[in-house]
Scaffold this motif. Sequence first.
Motif, PDB file in Angstrom:
ATOM      1  N   ALA A 297       6.006  57.396   0.209  1.00 23.38           N
ATOM      2  CA  ALA A 297       5.280  56.357  -0.268  1.00 23.38           C
ATOM      3  C   ALA A 297       4.464  56.794  -1.208  1.00 23.38           C
ATOM      4  O   ALA A 297       4.330  56.204  -2.467  1.00 23.38           O
ATOM      5  CB  ALA A 297       4.191  55.955   0.879  1.00 23.38           C
ATOM      6  N   ARG A 301       4.255  55.497  -5.108  1.00 23.49           N
ATOM      7  CA  ARG A 301       3.052  55.200  -5.978  1.00 23.49           C
ATOM      8  C   ARG A 301       2.877  55.895  -7.167  1.00 23.49           C
ATOM      9  O   ARG A 301       2.488  55.241  -8.029  1.00 23.49           O
ATOM     10  CB  ARG A 301       1.942  55.394  -4.852  1.00 23.49           C
ATOM     11  CG  ARG A 301       0.618  55.066  -5.274  1.00 23.49           C
ATOM     12  CD  ARG A 301      -0.513  55.394  -4.149  1.00 23.49           C
ATOM     13  NE  ARG A 301      -0.257  54.749  -2.950  1.00 23.49           N
ATOM     14  CZ  ARG A 301       0.166  55.420  -1.691  1.00 23.49           C
ATOM     15  NH1 ARG A 301       0.221  56.771  -1.868  1.00 23.49           N
ATOM     16  NH2 ARG A 301       0.646  54.801  -0.590  1.00 23.49           N
ATOM     17  N   ILE A 306       4.834  51.937  -7.743  1.00 29.20           N
ATOM     18  CA  ILE A 306       5.196  50.876  -6.392  1.00 29.20           C
ATOM     19  C   ILE A 306       4.481  51.271  -5.379  1.00 29.20           C
ATOM     20  O   ILE A 306       4.485  52.292  -4.647  1.00 29.20           O
ATOM     21  CB  ILE A 306       6.645  51.140  -6.171  1.00 29.20           C
ATOM     22  CG1 ILE A 306       7.518  50.781  -7.506  1.00 29.20           C
ATOM     23  CG2 ILE A 306       7.294  50.289  -5.146  1.00 29.20           C
ATOM     24  CD1 ILE A 306       8.962  50.984  -7.279  1.00 29.20           C
ATOM     25  N   GLU A 307       3.689  50.279  -4.814  1.00 32.99           N
ATOM     26  CA  GLU A 307       2.760  50.396  -3.592  1.00 32.99           C
ATOM     27  C   GLU A 307       3.636  49.671  -2.576  1.00 32.99           C
ATOM     28  O   GLU A 307       3.883  48.550  -2.331  1.00 32.99           O
ATOM     29  CB  GLU A 307       1.539  49.643  -3.766  1.00 32.99           C
ATOM     30  CG  GLU A 307       0.579  50.036  -2.897  1.00 32.99           C
ATOM     31  CD  GLU A 307      -0.052  51.470  -3.055  1.00 32.99           C
ATOM     32  OE1 GLU A 307       0.139  52.127  -1.844  1.00 32.99           O
ATOM     33  OE2 GLU A 307      -0.620  51.812  -3.931  1.00 32.99           O
ATOM     34  N   CYS A 308       3.765  50.488  -1.567  1.00 32.45           N
ATOM     35  CA  CYS A 308       4.557  50.130  -0.093  1.00 32.45           C
ATOM     36  C   CYS A 308       3.588  49.346   0.744  1.00 32.45           C
ATOM     37  O   CYS A 308       2.309  49.503   0.499  1.00 32.45           O
ATOM     38  CB  CYS A 308       5.371  51.208   0.352  1.00 32.45           C
ATOM     39  SG  CYS A 308       4.326  52.310   1.457  1.00 32.45           S
ATOM     40  N   GLU A 309       3.979  48.588   1.504  1.00 33.01           N
ATOM     41  CA  GLU A 309       3.167  47.875   2.540  1.00 33.01           C
ATOM     42  C   GLU A 309       2.587  49.149   3.666  1.00 33.01           C
ATOM     43  O   GLU A 309       1.581  48.884   3.815  1.00 33.01           O
ATOM     44  CB  GLU A 309       3.986  47.015   3.369  1.00 33.01           C
ATOM     45  CG  GLU A 309       3.369  46.206   4.553  1.00 33.01           C
ATOM     46  CD  GLU A 309       2.300  45.306   4.448  1.00 33.01           C
ATOM     47  OE1 GLU A 309       1.344  45.306   5.304  1.00 33.01           O
ATOM     48  OE2 GLU A 309       2.059  45.137   3.301  1.00 33.01           O
ATOM     49  N   GLU A 311       3.195  53.087   5.724  1.00 39.36           N
ATOM     50  CA  GLU A 311       3.940  54.325   5.846  1.00 39.36           C
ATOM     51  C   GLU A 311       3.458  54.776   6.871  1.00 39.36           C
ATOM     52  O   GLU A 311       2.761  55.007   7.640  1.00 39.36           O
ATOM     53  CB  GLU A 311       3.308  55.373   4.595  1.00 39.36           C
ATOM     54  CG  GLU A 311       1.964  55.533   4.809  1.00 39.36           C
ATOM     55  CD  GLU A 311       1.404  56.305   3.374  1.00 39.36           C
ATOM     56  OE1 GLU A 311       0.803  57.470   3.368  1.00 39.36           O
ATOM     57  OE2 GLU A 311       1.286  55.445   2.106  1.00 39.36           O
ATOM     58  N   LEU A 318       8.326  48.159   2.855  1.00 35.89           N
ATOM     59  CA  LEU A 318       8.147  47.637   1.724  1.00 35.89           C
ATOM     60  C   LEU A 318       8.566  46.129   1.892  1.00 35.89           C
ATOM     61  O   LEU A 318       9.658  45.823   2.323  1.00 35.89           O
ATOM     62  CB  LEU A 318       9.206  47.991   0.555  1.00 35.89           C
ATOM     63  CG  LEU A 318       9.036  49.512   0.299  1.00 35.89           C
ATOM     64  CD1 LEU A 318      10.256  50.428   0.496  1.00 35.89           C
ATOM     65  CD2 LEU A 318       8.322  49.755  -1.063  1.00 35.89           C
ATOM     66  N   SER A 320       9.269  42.345   0.924  1.00 36.50           N
ATOM     67  CA  SER A 320       9.853  41.431  -0.053  1.00 36.50           C
ATOM     68  C   SER A 320       9.259  40.061   0.110  1.00 36.50           C
ATOM     69  O   SER A 320       9.222  39.768   1.274  1.00 36.50           O
ATOM     70  CB  SER A 320      11.104  41.626  -0.347  1.00 36.50           C
ATOM     71  OG  SER A 320      12.014  41.039   0.547  1.00 36.50           O
ATOM     72  N   ASP A 324       9.287  37.677  -5.193  1.00 39.45           N
ATOM     73  CA  ASP A 324       9.947  38.774  -6.100  1.00 39.45           C
ATOM     74  C   ASP A 324      10.759  38.268  -7.113  1.00 39.45           C
ATOM     75  O   ASP A 324      11.569  37.477  -7.105  1.00 39.45           O
ATOM     76  CB  ASP A 324      10.347  39.826  -5.269  1.00 39.45           C
ATOM     77  CG  ASP A 324       9.382  40.434  -4.206  1.00 39.45           C
ATOM     78  OD1 ASP A 324       8.335  40.807  -5.072  1.00 39.45           O
ATOM     79  OD2 ASP A 324       9.552  40.610  -3.040  1.00 39.45           O
ATOM     80  N   LEU A 332      12.555  48.985  -7.724  1.00 39.62           N
ATOM     81  CA  LEU A 332      12.381  49.817  -6.529  1.00 39.62           C
ATOM     82  C   LEU A 332      13.741  50.531  -6.206  1.00 39.62           C
ATOM     83  O   LEU A 332      13.761  51.565  -5.790  1.00 39.62           O
ATOM     84  CB  LEU A 332      12.151  48.707  -5.276  1.00 39.62           C
ATOM     85  CG  LEU A 332      12.337  49.335  -4.003  1.00 39.62           C
ATOM     86  CD1 LEU A 332      11.433  50.255  -3.659  1.00 39.62           C
ATOM     87  CD2 LEU A 332      11.866  47.967  -2.811  1.00 39.62           C
TER      88      LEU A 332
END
Length: 436
Positions: A297, A301, A306-309, A311, A318, A320, A324, A332
């Motif tokens: 993650a 970042r 890219i910021e994931c939901e 970790e 992630l 979607s 999107d 991604l």
Amino acid sequence: MLHDDLKKLNKYPFHMPGHKRNFDFGIDGSGIDITEINGFDNLHSPHGSILEIEQKLSALYGSEKSFMLINGSTVGLLASIFAVTEQKDKIIISRNCHKSVYNACFLRELDVVYIEPEFNEENGFYTEMKQSAIDKALMDNPDAKAVVVTSPTYEGYISNIHSDIPLIIDAAHGAHFGFGKFPEYPKGDIVVSSLHKTLPSLTQTAVLNVYNNVFTQKIKKYLDIFQTTSPSYVLMNSVSKCIAFLEHSVDAFNKYDALLDSFYETKLNNLEMITTDDRSKIVVSTAKSNINGHQLADRLRENYSIECEMESVNYIILMSSVADTKEAFSALSNALIEIDKTLKICKKNIIKKPNLPMKICNSFEVKTAEKMLLKNASGKISAEYVYAYPPDIPILVPGEEITEELLSNIAGMLENKINVISDSNLLPSYILTKAD
């Protein structure tokens, strides 16, 4: 629809809110932020455009009755549990329920019985709930008044179950189900979904779908108690627009489905895509590589913006949605491919399903608490919740015994930079325990 009505505001607001739709204050959304003035309906007693929203939600989800929520799925779950139980009743809940379910049980002073879903030991998360687990819990607890399960889970697993007593389904992450090629929307007596999580709607917007009209009036009673009496027209406007989109969304979901098809062709050698029932949830496993979820993650970042939901130790999520773009999926995919090339295969220990801590008493029975060093807390009774956040699923519940295994698990998560929090915010050094 409400979003059309809000374009027609043309009278000076000698009423709440205090910003008076004056753009000099630079408050986004203030142009439609009103109160229950004439012609704009009332969420707690809808007869006009807000009632129209709820009727359209009911048609979209095939419910007997739908309630628009602007305090998230949380308020829907609180109202639902209160509607199907009385004070001090017994309830069966899945251990992977969100903390709002636990909070409802606390407020209602319910005697809680836990059931556990299946568990993925390679990656360390719960999957689907088996019908056999429900059946056994019902047989062992004939006095239970309701069952609460999470479906889909945070990772995207569906539990197709039924119950002879009222079934509440926390489908907070399933508002997009029933659209495009996604699974059918779940059916229980009551199903609650967060529109904002997986559809184009603002944060805090959700829907409570009733499939057993027996509970409709009680749900309305408790929504009137728990939900704010100053509902945001900015939020309700976004629900109105979301519904207008959903009513004509076939092409958009077909495009989304094609984008997902293309994305899942991404070839990885060391990382692994985990296929769940909901492929909008992009679950990437680090279980077989020389990296953990936090590190993956962090690379996404810092190196790819890219910021994931979420970790966790051995995976990331992630999220979607139909909003999107092709460019976002491509970015991604390319980022994961580039990171994957820098990794190597590394065998890791499995993450065994944690033993549930012994329940010494119900959470509402913990009346007093004292601060204690976490390392000295083994054998004590917790006086607070401990969560990995997100998704706010309790690791430890007030009234449960703190064990060496649990302390080791918490230490492992903290070592892997997982965000573990408690009600008191005293972690990682201290925890609240039940005072003798």
